[in-house]
Design an enzyme around this catalytic site. Structure first.
Site, PDB file in Angstrom:
ATOM      1  N   LYS A 215       0.786  -1.248   0.028  1.00 26.60           N
ATOM      2  CA  LYS A 215       0.145   0.062   0.001  1.00 26.60           C
ATOM      3  C   LYS A 215       0.851   1.304  -0.074  1.00 26.60           C
ATOM      4  O   LYS A 215       2.167   1.169   0.303  1.00 26.60           O
ATOM      5  CB  LYS A 215      -0.868  -0.200   1.120  1.00 26.60           C
ATOM      6  CG  LYS A 215      -2.121  -1.118   0.888  1.00 26.60           C
ATOM      7  CD  LYS A 215      -3.092  -0.837   1.981  1.00 26.60           C
ATOM      8  CE  LYS A 215      -4.328  -1.983   1.235  1.00 26.60           C
ATOM      9  NZ  LYS A 215      -5.450  -2.297   2.264  1.00 26.60           N
ATOM     10  N   ARG A 255      -3.872  -9.930   4.784  1.00 31.35           N
ATOM     11  CA  ARG A 255      -4.133  -9.993   3.373  1.00 31.35           C
ATOM     12  C   ARG A 255      -2.999  -9.639   2.506  1.00 31.35           C
ATOM     13  O   ARG A 255      -2.621  -8.387   2.602  1.00 31.35           O
ATOM     14  CB  ARG A 255      -5.376  -9.015   3.243  1.00 31.35           C
ATOM     15  CG  ARG A 255      -6.032  -9.126   1.921  1.00 31.35           C
ATOM     16  CD  ARG A 255      -7.290  -8.278   1.528  1.00 31.35           C
ATOM     17  NE  ARG A 255      -7.986  -8.180   0.266  1.00 31.35           N
ATOM     18  CZ  ARG A 255      -7.312  -7.334  -0.665  1.00 31.35           C
ATOM     19  NH1 ARG A 255      -6.318  -6.629  -0.594  1.00 31.35           N
ATOM     20  NH2 ARG A 255      -8.124  -7.419  -1.813  1.00 31.35           N
TER      21      ARG A 255
HETATM   22  N1  PMM Z   1      -7.570  -3.730   0.851  1.00 29.87           N
HETATM   23  C1  PMM Z   1      -7.875  -3.559  -0.448  1.00 29.87           C
HETATM   24  C2  PMM Z   1      -8.885  -4.236  -0.994  1.00 29.87           C
HETATM   25  N2  PMM Z   1      -9.666  -5.106  -0.222  1.00 29.87           N
HETATM   26  N3  PMM Z   1     -10.140  -6.020   1.889  1.00 29.87           N
HETATM   27  C3  PMM Z   1     -10.004  -6.024   3.228  1.00 29.87           C
HETATM   28  N4  PMM Z   1     -10.680  -6.701   4.056  1.00 29.87           N
HETATM   29  N5  PMM Z   1      -8.600  -5.252   3.960  1.00 29.87           N
HETATM   30  C4  PMM Z   1      -8.148  -4.550   3.088  1.00 29.87           C
HETATM   31  O1  PMM Z   1      -7.164  -3.779   3.733  1.00 29.87           O
HETATM   32  C5  PMM Z   1      -8.315  -4.463   1.725  1.00 29.87           C
HETATM   33  C6  PMM Z   1      -9.263  -5.089   1.271  1.00 29.87           C
HETATM   34  C7  PMM Z   1      -7.134  -2.772  -1.614  1.00 29.87           C
HETATM   35  O2  PMM Z   1      -5.991  -3.346  -1.914  1.00 29.87           O
HETATM   36  P1  PMM Z   1      -5.709  -3.877  -3.507  1.00 29.87           P
HETATM   37  O3  PMM Z   1      -6.303  -3.042  -4.188  1.00 29.87           O
HETATM   38  O4  PMM Z   1      -4.066  -4.165  -3.428  1.00 29.87           O
HETATM   39  O5  PMM Z   1      -6.245  -5.444  -3.277  1.00 29.87           O
END
Ligand code: PMM
Length: 280
Positions: A215, A255
């Site tokens: 991030k 995650r």
């Molecule tokens: N971050 C992203 C997408 N989905 N879901 C949860 N539960 N927690 C998060 O921190 C989260 C998420 C954005 O990240 P990406 O675009 O790299 O998937």
């Protein structure tokens, strides 16, 4: 899911974004066959859950329509679930969640902070597990809502009121996972303050899921002398550092886009904790 929620080391949730435009390059698969292959590889590398999403939540991202979102994710969810993978569906839409649960998903990862009553009613009716993540409105304009007094207290208060909505909708507390929503309507210092005070989230008495992988706050932390943020594809080592810290603090799951190094980090922390516990 019950097995995954039982006490144990930090679980690893691998990210499969079936989108042409996600925030992070790795973990993004425009083609369903590639996405399924990547999900199976993640499981072989030790992922406990694979989180499949069809809509980018990158700050400023525009929405795709529900039919397109379903088209992207359903074949991937169905194939992974048929192969015995614990699949989480990353969606804010009831119609997508419903189709994904039909296709075998076991967890609904809702980054909207419980905005849609239809989605909550569906999760309640199906007996699925649910991720309640802190956010303030849609990704397209969340930056303008990134103002807090005490960020830890504010995020916990807002999550508590959303938790009341989730419980009112009929989802039992035992099926809820809490997520502080790193990067969602939060500035650099908010993200770090939340990570440094995750113990405050024990008030929920629920498992904690945390997503730091690649991030922007990590890019800003690793900025060059002229202030240029470290590019997304060079934030992997920093992600392992946060995974190590999160596993040390005993969060339920991380995650991540790169599963293998996260699994290794968790195993190292587990060995360290075991050694600490056995010394007398
Ligand atoms: N971050 C992203 C997408 N989905 N879901 C949860 N539960 N927690 C998060 O921190 C989260 C998420 C954005 O990240 P990406 O675009 O790299 O998937």
């Amino acid at each position: 899911m019950a097995r995954l929620l039982a006490a144990g080391p930090t679980r690893v949730m691998g990210v499969i974004n079936v989108t042409p435009d996600s925030f992070s390059d790795g973990g993004t698969y425009a083609d369903q066959t590639d996405a399924v292959r990547a999900g199976l590889r993640m499981v072989a590398e030790g992922a406990d859950i694979v989180d499949v999403g069809g809509e980018s939540t990158r700050p400023g991202a525009l929405r795709v329509d529900a039919a397109e979102e379903r088209r992207r994710v359903l074949p991937v969810v169905a194939e992974l679930a048929a192969a015995g993978v614990a699949v989480s569906i990353d969606t804010t839409r009831a119609s997508v969640a419903e189709a994904a649960l039909d296709a075998g998903a076991v967890l609904v990862n809702d980054v909207s902070s419980a905005a849609d009553p239809d989605l909550l009613a569906l999760v309640a009716e199906r007996g699925a597990h649910y991720v309640l993540m802190h956010a303030r409105g849609a990704s397209a304009d969340m930056a303008k809502r990134s103002f807090y007094g005490d960020v830890v207290a504010d995020v916990i208060a807002e999550l508590s009121s959303r938790m009341a909505v989730v419980l009112d909708a009929g989802i039992p507390a035992e099926r809820v996972i809490i997520d502080p929503g790193i990067g969602f309507a939060k500035r650099f210092e908010h993200n770090w303050t939340l990570l440094a005070h995750l113990d405050a989230f024990t008030v929920f008495r629920r498992p904690l899921l945390v997503g730091t992988s690649r991030k922007s706050f990590l890019g800003a932390t690793l900025a060059g002398p002229d202030g240029t943020p470290r590019p997304v594809d060079e934030r992997e080592d920093a992600t392992q550092a946060t995974t190590t810290m999160l596993a040390d603090r005993g969060v339920w799951a991380v995650r991540v886009h790169a599963v293998r190094p996260a699994v290794d980090a968790v195993r190292v922390v587990t060995a360290w904790h075991r050694a600490a516990a056995s010394w007398s």
